[in-house]
Design a protein around this motif. Structure first.
Motif, PDB file in Angstrom:
ATOM      1  N   SER A  99       0.926  -1.219   0.107  1.00 38.89           N
ATOM      2  CA  SER A  99      -0.013   0.053  -0.015  1.00 38.89           C
ATOM      3  C   SER A  99       0.981   1.437   0.085  1.00 38.89           C
ATOM      4  O   SER A  99       0.434   2.316  -0.658  1.00 38.89           O
ATOM      5  N   LYS A 100       2.183   1.282   0.692  1.00 36.81           N
ATOM      6  CA  LYS A 100       3.021   2.122   0.699  1.00 36.81           C
ATOM      7  C   LYS A 100       3.399   2.518  -0.698  1.00 36.81           C
ATOM      8  O   LYS A 100       3.311   3.617  -1.205  1.00 36.81           O
ATOM      9  N   VAL A 101       3.666   1.525  -1.482  1.00 35.92           N
ATOM     10  CA  VAL A 101       4.468   1.714  -2.838  1.00 35.92           C
ATOM     11  C   VAL A 101       3.269   2.353  -3.645  1.00 35.92           C
ATOM     12  O   VAL A 101       3.368   3.265  -4.421  1.00 35.92           O
ATOM     13  N   GLY A 160      15.762  -5.956   0.710  1.00 37.04           N
ATOM     14  CA  GLY A 160      14.189  -5.242   0.960  1.00 37.04           C
ATOM     15  C   GLY A 160      14.265  -3.696   0.683  1.00 37.04           C
ATOM     16  O   GLY A 160      13.513  -3.005   1.290  1.00 37.04           O
ATOM     17  N   PHE A 161      15.307  -3.300   0.059  1.00 36.15           N
ATOM     18  CA  PHE A 161      15.401  -1.845  -0.175  1.00 36.15           C
ATOM     19  C   PHE A 161      14.107  -1.556  -1.180  1.00 36.15           C
ATOM     20  O   PHE A 161      13.534  -2.258  -1.810  1.00 36.15           O
ATOM     21  N   PRO A 162      13.761  -0.103  -0.811  1.00 36.06           N
ATOM     22  CA  PRO A 162      12.402   0.143  -1.627  1.00 36.06           C
ATOM     23  C   PRO A 162      12.539   0.098  -3.226  1.00 36.06           C
ATOM     24  O   PRO A 162      13.769   0.653  -3.889  1.00 36.06           O
ATOM     25  N   ARG A 163      11.710  -0.546  -3.863  1.00 32.24           N
ATOM     26  CA  ARG A 163      11.822  -0.566  -5.464  1.00 32.24           C
ATOM     27  C   ARG A 163      11.620   0.830  -6.079  1.00 32.24           C
ATOM     28  O   ARG A 163      11.061   1.848  -5.330  1.00 32.24           O
ATOM     29  N   SER A 164      11.934   0.885  -7.010  1.00 30.40           N
ATOM     30  CA  SER A 164      11.981   2.217  -8.042  1.00 30.40           C
ATOM     31  C   SER A 164      12.858   3.603  -7.351  1.00 30.40           C
ATOM     32  O   SER A 164      12.582   4.571  -7.683  1.00 30.40           O
ATOM     33  N   SER A 165      13.418   3.153  -6.102  1.00 30.82           N
ATOM     34  CA  SER A 165      14.095   4.467  -5.541  1.00 30.82           C
ATOM     35  C   SER A 165      15.262   4.803  -6.015  1.00 30.82           C
ATOM     36  O   SER A 165      15.962   3.821  -6.572  1.00 30.82           O
ATOM     37  N   PRO A 166      15.839   6.080  -6.098  1.00 28.42           N
ATOM     38  CA  PRO A 166      17.044   6.394  -6.674  1.00 28.42           C
ATOM     39  C   PRO A 166      18.021   5.602  -6.050  1.00 28.42           C
ATOM     40  O   PRO A 166      19.311   5.546  -6.435  1.00 28.42           O
ATOM     41  N   PHE A 167      17.876   5.464  -4.748  1.00 25.83           N
ATOM     42  CA  PHE A 167      18.888   4.913  -3.833  1.00 25.83           C
ATOM     43  C   PHE A 167      19.479   3.278  -4.310  1.00 25.83           C
ATOM     44  O   PHE A 167      20.751   3.225  -4.517  1.00 25.83           O
ATOM     45  N   MET A 210      14.800   7.719  -1.108  1.00 27.98           N
ATOM     46  CA  MET A 210      14.229   6.456  -0.943  1.00 27.98           C
ATOM     47  C   MET A 210      12.679   6.138  -1.708  1.00 27.98           C
ATOM     48  O   MET A 210      12.123   5.468  -1.891  1.00 27.98           O
ATOM     49  N   ASP A 211      12.383   7.503  -2.248  1.00 22.07           N
ATOM     50  CA  ASP A 211      10.885   7.617  -2.867  1.00 22.07           C
ATOM     51  C   ASP A 211      11.024   7.294  -4.157  1.00 22.07           C
ATOM     52  O   ASP A 211      11.944   7.238  -4.913  1.00 22.07           O
TER      53      ASP A 211
END
Lengths: 256, 443, 422
Positions: free
Chosen positions: B78-80, C267-274, C365-366
């Motif tokens: 949901s966050k994504v 588990g790092f956020p997908r699609s993030s510039p990081f 991370m966004d």
């Protein structure tokens, strides 16, 4: 001697420039048939430049300009009609460091005849190769190793290979630029022997930095200093009775 | 943390250990060494990482009662989605999610503080420990230099770690894939239609994951590219080395290098916009089977991109042929052409061969040009005007978009990746081996 | 004798002809390369040209309090404002065209644009203002002469009256063209007329930052360790082999690594510039190491010996003398490696930096897009406006690349005093 032999190469008023710097200044020299002419002088005096101008190898150095007249059998080698590639089959060159091609021994010697179309079939080519190697007194040592790479030979053998390569084109003049400086004394002695033999068939012009070597191998000597031809003449005359002080100084080892 | 460093530096300075000024400097270094992990932790410490920790601690049951992995996944998802502005998932209890979120944040805060305090304490301990060792007479310089050395060594290890990671993750994911599809079916299969999976849910169509048509496309397009790049590249190198003067060389060489510096999407863009339609029309006129996204367009454009790979290597190789040998050839009365073809090219051959192999490796691994200009359907067509697909295109197609992580479709991309990796590896190793073995020792 | 001479002359002529032929053919090859580059450049320019400007319509609207409450500006009924503006215009000209049909001429985001205007300047409430609203993509194309009236009529059912009205309005000067500045400062959108690269630029920037922070220290560490401090031994050889191999691994494989390891395992956020930066950093590491190695090798041995001879330790000579001396070369190589990473799309695609993201990334991370992936998204879209804008995005990307290359040349020349031995 001068009366009996023909003049092979005649140089009149030859000057050489690398851009603005002058390397040779009004050199007048005659080279006779079937003789060994040694060019001596301190480093940087222009003898190599002079040698290279005899087969137009200076053309490859950008910015190099030759003035004056150099004629081979009366033909101006810098003239319009002179094909440089043909010239170099008549005036061959052996370099300071042996530089065999990365090909077999056979191919090294066969290269020249091949490109100039000197043989019409394989056996003719083999004949030329064998003759050249014999004349360079290398045949006995390599006749079983013809297919091996040229670089597998020893230093002295490689240099004789380069000589054979030049001989294969049946030149009239052979130029040698300090041919022994990269070799050990034994190999040097063999080359010097070879030069004495070759004199019978060709004219040789040998640049050397060793005064003793010049005395050993040459019929005539030309002494260069700072781009000028100071003195030239029969070896015996030059060594026993030099006319110029500079010549005397160099020969006695006072400088150079 | 900066405070710790500064403090330790000052303390060391005040103490003037061993009569030298250096003591303080290196004390500061010690302080830094222990504070580095703190820095790293602070940078990375976000709810994402704490989730990872929670997973690690066993579904978070221990720390947060009533929370299990599924709920965490839903919340993450949901966050994504929230980030992309599409709106909330239907049928999800928002209150529960909000509650979960606040508890997670609380947990995150708590652990952060605890962790931070712990690390500061550790830092001080490290500094104190360092000070003690100084009093025991150990040279601070040697100590800190030893630490620096270890640090640098760790940094260097990353290179090895990366290779290892790549192989490991590819193999691991591929292994999961090969539980669905056998090795034989994959490497010898003649059909590649992963989209069919949608229709037959659950049961994996054994016929659908054969790599051969994709391999065919990859090799065919790479070959087209090489047929363009080798002649143009080699001849360019011949010109630059044998015929061009210094001045011409100085501006031509950078221009050719420019071809390699342009991002590949730009090539792909031009390929799909202009080149592909052109070839499509031409192919139709000639009566071939033709598609708007065709192999010829991708191959030709890719070929031009690869030219500098061939020409640079060839030029370098030609330059390495000793000048003396070149002169020997000229002294024998050879023309420039003869010298080049009979003496220099054979001598430079190992270098040129390496360059060609590396260029081929590049062609096989290239992605963007083919993604945009080549086709999507895997088939064994002989017509260059047809759309062929490559390994790289399929990898992208399978992984872009929302896909379940462990389904056979997604995993097949990793199997493809593994194959690609080994293909390029072989080519690269061969290239380097040739360079090593046949390099003429510089005379 | 004479015949022999002639035969050799003919033979020679053949040889020289061969030489000339080789000369010509090789020159052609070079020309082909240069020509291709030129054509590439021209195509990009031609495609991007329409994207440089955007057509706008000058509309008179009344931000009446009937539809907008002063206390709650954001929820005002801006569509009403827009529609009333349309009806006024149409009635004023006595046109048969319906409001709904005319509405299609302007961008679908017009009402949102009006809202933005009033939110940022609440004083507008209750006033009648002339606003400039972008034309919708199709009409933008028509205005620039890129779409024919025929096609409009046949494919989109646009009637005669609307055509005439448009031409009339254009004659009256109500249709303007302005420089498409929005393409740099607005975020992405479904509608090309209001779509911009800002989000992509920010995403790329963050990714580059992370990439640099990851690869630069690691490259320096690797080079210093293997060149200076422990130059021989098995460790060194293993590192060398790895670096050489990694440098030739296709970029997609790094994307797969990012997906499996950084996103999957860690588990790092997908699609993030990081994650994008991490992947690009690992990808650039080998090139940076190779460049840094060259730079460090060019530092003359005499410099190190001088340092050691005044009593410095190995490490001190490395950090105080060798590193600063090699730094310009290292920086040059780094900038070039970063420039290459900037243009890489494949690994970013795999880690998800190609999702449609309408809000700008706030942090590293966004989820975000990057310039190269944005180009891909736009060039895939059916709307013509997007194709031109993809061209503009390419120009922007190449602009950044030129900047970075220029910077590296500047670095090299400015600090070449250190590099004098090179």
């Amino acid at each position: 001697m001068e009366g009996l032999s023909r003049i092979k190469v005649e140089c009149r008023g030859v000057s050489a420039f690398y851009g603005e710097t002058q390397a040779l200044n009004e050199v007048n020299l005659s080279i006779y048939d079937h003789e060994v002419m040694a060019l001596i002088g301190p480093s940087g005096c222009g003898k190599s430049t002079f040698l290279r101008s005899l087969n137009r190898m200076n053309d490859l150095v950008s910015g190099c300009r030759i003035e004056g007249e150099i004629s081979l059998d009366g033909e101006d080698i810098y003239g319009r009609g002179m094909d440089v590639t043909r010239l170099r089959t008549r005036v061959g060159m052996v370099f300071q460091k042996p530089n065999p091609f990365s090909k077999s021994v056979f191919e090294n010697v066969a290269y020249g005849p091949r490109i100039h179309g000197m043989a019409s079939n394989r056996s003719e080519l083999e004949g030329i190769v064998e003759t050249s190697l014999r004349r360079a007194s290398l045949w006995e040592e390599v006749k079983d190793r013809m297919k091996q790479p040229g670089s597998s030979l020893s230093g002295g053998q490689q240099q004789r290979l380069c000589i054979a390569r030049a001989i294969a084109l049946n030149p009239e003049v052979i130029l040698m630029d300090e041919p022994c400086s990269a070799l050990d004394p034994i190999a040097t002695a063999r080359i010097e022997e070879l030069i004495a033999e070759l004199r019978g068939s060709y004219s040789l012009v040998v640049v050397t930095h060793s005064i003793q070597q010049a005395a050993r191998i040459s019929d005539r000597v030309a002494f260069f200093h700072l781009g000028k031809l100071v003195e030239d003449g029969l070896t015996g005359d030059i060594y026993n009775d030099p006319k110029d002080d500079r010549t005397l100084g160099y020969i006695t080892g006072r400088f150079g | 943390m900066g405070l710790v460093v500064w403090l330790s530096y000052y303390l060391g300075r005040l103490m003037r250990v061993g009569g030298t000024f250096r003591g303080g400097y290196y004390l500061g270094l010690l302080g830094v060494t222990f504070c580095v992990p703190v820095l790293v932790a602070v940078l990375l410490w976000r709810w994402d990482v704490s989730i990872f920790l929670l997973k690690f601690l066993g579904d978070g049951e221990v720390l947060l009662p009533g929370v299990n992995e599924d709920i965490l996944e839903i919340w993450l998802y949901s966050k994504v989605i929230a980030g992309s502005g599409v709106g909330m998932l239907p049928g999800v209890d928002e209150v529960m999610l909000a509650d979960l979120e606040s508890r997670l944040l609380g947990l995150y805060g708590l652990v952060s503080v605890v962790g931070g305090v712990l690390l500061v304490v550790l830092g001080f301990c490290g500094v104190l420990g360092g000070m003690r060792r100084l009093y025991l007479g150990k040279e601070a310089l040697v100590l800190s230099e030893g630490l620096v050395l270890k640090l640098l060594r760790c940094g260097s290890v990353v290179a090895i770690a990366t290779s290892f990671l790549i192989v490991f993750s590819l193999v691991f994911e591929s292994w999961k894939f090969f539980r669905y599809v056998s090795l034989g079916d994959f490497f010898l299969g003649l059909h590649w239609e992963p989209q069919l999976l949608f229709e037959s849910e659950g049961e994996v169509e054994k016929e659908v994951f054969g790599i051969l048509p994709v391999l065919w496309g990859t090799l065919a397009i790479a070959m087209i590219a090489m047929m363009i790049a080798i002649p143009i590249g080699l001849l360019s190198a011949i010109y630059l080395n044998g015929y061009a003067g210094v001045r011409v060389r100085s501006w031509v060489k950078p221009i050719l290098e420019l071809l390699a510096g342009i991002p590949t999407i730009v090539y792909g863009f031009v390929a799909v916009l202009v080149v592909a339609p052109f070839f499509h029309r031409w192919g139709e006129q000639l009566g071939f089977s033709s598609e708007p996204n065709n192999a010829l367009a991708a191959g030709v454009v890719m070929g031009m991109m690869i030219v500098p790979f061939v020409s640079s290597f060839a030029d370098d190789a030609l330059n390495e042929v000793s000048l003396s040998v070149k002169y020997a050839s000229y002294a024998l009365g050879a023309t420039r052409g003869e010298t080049m073809m009979r003496v220099m090219l054979p001598a430079a051959f190992p270098g040129i061969a390496s360059g060609v192999l590396l260029a081929a490796s590049r062609a096989i691994g290239e992605t963007m040009i083919v993604v945009m200009a080549a086709g999507l359907v895997a088939k064994f067509s002989w017509s260059p005007f047809d759309g062929l697909t490559t390994i790289t295109v399929q990898i992208v197609a399978l992984l872009v978009g929302d896909t379940s992580f462990d389904g056979p479709k997604t995993l097949s991309a990793f199997a493809l990746g593994l194959t690609l990796f080994f293909l390029t590896l072989i080519l690269n190793v061969l290239a380097f081996w040739i360079m090593k073995r046949y390099r003429e020792p510089l005379v | 004798m004479i015949r022999e001479a002639k035969a050799t002359r003919d033979y020679d002529r053949k040889r020289h002809r061969y030489d000339g032929w080789l000369h010509g053919v090789s020159l052609c090859a070079v020309m082909l390369g240069v020509f291709f580059l030129l054509v590439l450049f021209l195509i990009i320019v031609k495609v991007s040209l329409p994207g440089l400007t955007q057509s706008y319509f000058v509309l008179s609207v009344d931000f009446s309090e009937e539809w907008i409450e002063r206390g709650d500006i954001a929820s005002g009924r801006y569509r009403k404002v827009l529609k009333s503006g349309f009806s006024e215009l149409l009635e004023g000209r006595g046109s048969e065209v319906r409001v709904r049909d005319f509405g299609k001429v302007l961008s679908s985001r017009s009402s949102h644009i009006l809202r933005e205007m009033v939110v940022s300047d609440p004083a507008l409430v209750g006033r009648r203002v002339e606003v400039r609203l972008p034309l919708s993509d199709i009409w933008d194309q028509v205005n620039k002469g890129l779409l024919s009236w025929e096609s409009l009529k046949v494919h989109r059912g646009v009637g005669e009256s609307l055509q005439l009205l448009f031409l009339e309005l254009k004659d009256d000067g109500l249709v303007e063209e302005h420089w498409n500045v929005g393409v740099l400062f607005r975020g992405d959108s479904r509608f090309p007329e209001v779509a911009g690269l800002y989000g992509a630029i920010v995403g790329s920037f963050y990714a580059m930052l992370v990439c640099f922070l990851v690869s630069f220290p690691l490259a320096i560490a690797t080079v210093l360790y293997t060149e200076e401090l422990v130059p021989r031994g098995r460790f060194r050889d293993i590192i060398d082999v790895n670096i050489n191999n990694l440098a030739s691994v296709p970029s997609v494989v790094f994307g797969l690594l990012g997906l499996a390891f950084f996103i999957g395992s860690l588990g790092f956020p997908r699609s993030s510039p990081f994650v994008g930066g991490l992947v690009l950093g690992l990808m650039s590491l080998p090139t940076m190491v190779i460049a840094a190695r060259e730079a460090v090798r060019r530092v003359p041995v005499s410099l190190r010996e001088a340092a050691l001879s005044v009593g410095a330790t190995r490490q001190q000579s490395v950090f105080h003398h060798v590193l600063p001396s090699a730094m310009p070369g290292i920086l040059t190589g780094t900038i070039i490696a970063l420039a290459r990473a900037l243009g890489e799309a494949a690994p970013l695609l795999l880690i998800g930096m190609n999702a449609f993201v309408s809000s700008d990334p706030g942090g590293v991370m966004d989820p975000a897009t990057a310039l190269p992936t944005q180009i891909l998204i736009w060039s895939d879209s059916p709307e013509r406006g997007f194709v031109a804008r993809a061209g503009i995005a390419i120009v922007v990307l190449i602009g950044f690349l030129l900047l970075m290359n220029g910077l590296s040349i500047y670095v090299r020349s400015r600090w070449s005093s250190y590099d004098r031995y090179g």
